[in-house]
Design a protein around this motif. Structure first.
Motif, PDB file in Angstrom:
ATOM      1  N   SER A 108      -2.226   1.886   8.068  1.00 28.23           N
ATOM      2  CA  SER A 108      -1.757   2.665   6.929  1.00 28.23           C
ATOM      3  C   SER A 108      -2.664   3.876   6.798  1.00 28.23           C
ATOM      4  O   SER A 108      -3.888   3.761   6.908  1.00 28.23           O
TER       5      SER A 108
ATOM      6  N   GLU B 170       0.820  -1.209   0.000  1.00 25.33           N
ATOM      7  CA  GLU B 170       0.000   0.000   0.000  1.00 25.33           C
ATOM      8  C   GLU B 170       0.857   1.264   0.000  1.00 25.33           C
ATOM      9  O   GLU B 170       0.437   2.298  -0.517  1.00 25.33           O
ATOM     10  N   ASN B 171       2.058   1.159   0.564  1.00 27.80           N
ATOM     11  CA  ASN B 171       2.935   2.337   0.689  1.00 27.80           C
ATOM     12  C   ASN B 171       4.308   2.036   0.103  1.00 27.80           C
ATOM     13  O   ASN B 171       5.286   1.904   0.840  1.00 27.80           O
TER      14      ASN B 171
ATOM     15  N   ALA C  51      -5.468  -6.253  -1.169  1.00 26.83           N
ATOM     16  CA  ALA C  51      -6.287  -5.053  -0.960  1.00 26.83           C
ATOM     17  C   ALA C  51      -7.739  -5.392  -0.636  1.00 26.83           C
ATOM     18  O   ALA C  51      -8.583  -4.497  -0.578  1.00 26.83           O
TER      19      ALA C  51
ATOM     20  N   LEU D  36      -5.160  -2.374   6.413  1.00 28.08           N
ATOM     21  CA  LEU D  36      -5.248  -1.179   5.565  1.00 28.08           C
ATOM     22  C   LEU D  36      -6.060  -0.063   6.228  1.00 28.08           C
ATOM     23  O   LEU D  36      -5.877   1.114   5.916  1.00 28.08           O
TER      24      LEU D  36
END
Ligand SMILES: [Ca+2]
Length: 331
Positions: free
Chosen positions: A187, A98-99, A220, A183
Motif C-alpha cells: 500500500s 487502509e485504502n 494497523a 502496509l
C-alpha cells in the motif's frame, strides 16, 4: 505462557492464521514472548534460516531492500530475516481498510450532521461504563499506583483502555508482522510510516524476546490493551508488574504504560479537560455535530493530551465523557 520454544512456532502461526478472521473478541491473548534468550535462539534457529525469500514476498525488491537495511543498520542476520519474511503474508483486508474506495454516491446535503452522536453511541455506552467500573475494581491497586506514579487521573487511564479495546476484550487478531509488512510494501498511502513501525517491531521483538510471528493486534499494527504501535511500545511501555517483561497484553503493564504515555504527553493531574458551553465565549472551543443541534465545548490542555493518543476531537471527547461517567458511577 513464557516458555514456548521456537519449535512450536509453526503450529502457533497456523493457529493464529486460522483464528485470524474470527469475530469473537472475548479472548485473552497469552503473552507473546518467550524466555529471554529466545530472540537469540530464533535468529539462529534452523527453520528461520533461508538463503533467500520464498512465499508471498519471494520476488519483492522492496522487502529485499528492507532486509538489507535491517542487516546494515541494526545487525540482524540476513538469513534469519529471509526466513522470517518468507512466512509473512499479504493481507487483502488490510489493504482494503487502509485504502477505502472513494465515495461515489450523491453528495449528502449535510454530511456531518449527527456524527458526534453516532460516535458517542459506540464508545460511551452502558456496557462501557459498567465494564469500566469492573475493570477499575479488579485492577484498583495498579490503577492507583499508576495514577500516583505518573500523575494521571485514574478515570482517564480506565477510559482509554475502554475506548481502545473494551477493557482488553478486543485487542485484535491480526498478526502484527503480516499487518505491517502488508502496509509497508503493498500500500502506498502511509508506506513510509508503516515501514518505520515494521523496523521498530523487529527491534522490539529482539529487545523484549518476543517471537516475531506471535504478536497479534489491530489491522494497523497496534498492540495490547492500550493499542500501542511498535515505536510507542519501545519508547513508552513499562514493566509495571515487575516480572521482567514489558507486556502490553498484561493488564497491569498496560495500565502503567497508558499512564506513562499520558505523563510524557504533558497530562496535568486533577485539572479540567472540557466543559460544555452554550456559545462561543473566547478561548479554545470545539464544535461537535449532534443530532439535536451542535455542541460547543471549551477544551483545556488535557484535551490535547488525549488527542496525542488519537488525533480526533470525537475520540478525545468520548474518552473524556466515558471517564467522567465511570468516575461518577463508581463513587
Ligand atoms: Ca511486566
Amino acid at each position: 505462557m513464557k516458555n514456548t520454544g521456537y519449535k512450536r512456532l509453526s503450529k502457533l502461526a497456523l493457529a493464529l492464521a486460522l483464528t485470524g478472521c474470527a469475530s469473537n473478541p472475548a479472548v485473552k491473548t497469552d503473552a507473546p514472548y518467550t524466555n529471554t534468550n529466545t530472540s537469540t535462539i530464533l535468529e539462529h534457529a534452523p527453520e528461520y534460516q533461508a538463503p533467500g525469500l520464498t512465499g508471498t514476498y519471494a520476488n519483492s525488491l522492496p522487502v529485499q531492500n528492507f532486509i538489507r537495511h535491517m542487516v546494515l543498520k541494526h545487525g540482524f542476520s540476513e538469513s534469519y530475516l529471509n526466513g522470517l519474511f518468507s512466512q509473512a503474508k499479504r493481507l487483502d483486508y488490510v489493504i482494503r481498510l487502509e485504502n477505502p474506495p472513494p465515495y461515489r454516491g450523491p453528495k449528502p446535503a449535510h454530511p456531518k450532521i449527527g456524527s458526534w452522536t453516532r460516535y458517542r453511541r459506540q464508545f460511551v455506552t452502558e456496557a462501557h461504563i459498567s465494564n469500566g467500573i469492573a475493570f477499575w475494581n479488579s485492577n484498583a491497586g495498579a490503577i492507583q499506583k499508576a495514577s500516583v506514579t505518573y500523575g494521571v487521573d485514574p478515570e482517564y487511564i480506565v477510559a482509554i483502555i475502554g475506548v481502545e479495546t473494551f477493557f482488553g476484550r478486543n485487542v485484535g487478531k491480526t498478526r502484527i508482522l503480516d499487518a505491517l509488512t502488508t502496509l509497508s510494501f503493498d500500500s502506498q498511502r502511509r508506506a513510509k510510516f508503516f515501514t518505520t513501525e515494521l523496523e521498530n517491531f523487529l527491534l522490539m521483538t529482539r529487545e523484549e524476546g518476543y517471537e516475531p510471528l506471535k504478536p497479534v493486534g489491530s489491522w494497523a499494527g497496534a498492540m495490547g490493551l492500550g493499542q500501542f504501535m511498535p515505536s510507542s511500545f519501545r519508547k513508552l511501555a513499562v514493566d509495571f508488574n515487575n516480572d521482567g517483561h514489558r507486556d502490553l497484553w498484561d493488564q497491569h503493564d498496560a495500565i502503567g504504560s497508558v499512564a506513562h504515555y499520558f505523563s510524557r504527553s504533558g497530562w496535568q493531574n486533577n485539572m479540567p479537560v472540557a466543559e460544555q458551553t452554550k456559545a462561543y465565549s473566547g478561548g479554545p472551543i470545539i464544535e461537535l455535530s449532534a443530532i439535536n443541534g451542535n455542541e460547543y465545548w471549551h477544551v483545556h490542555p488535557n484535551f490535547k493530551v488525549i488527542k496525542k493518543y488519537n488525533n480526533s476531537d470525537k475520540y478525545a471527547m468520548a474518552v473524556h465523557q466515558l471517564a467522567q461517567a465511570i468516575k461518577q458511577r463508581r463513587l
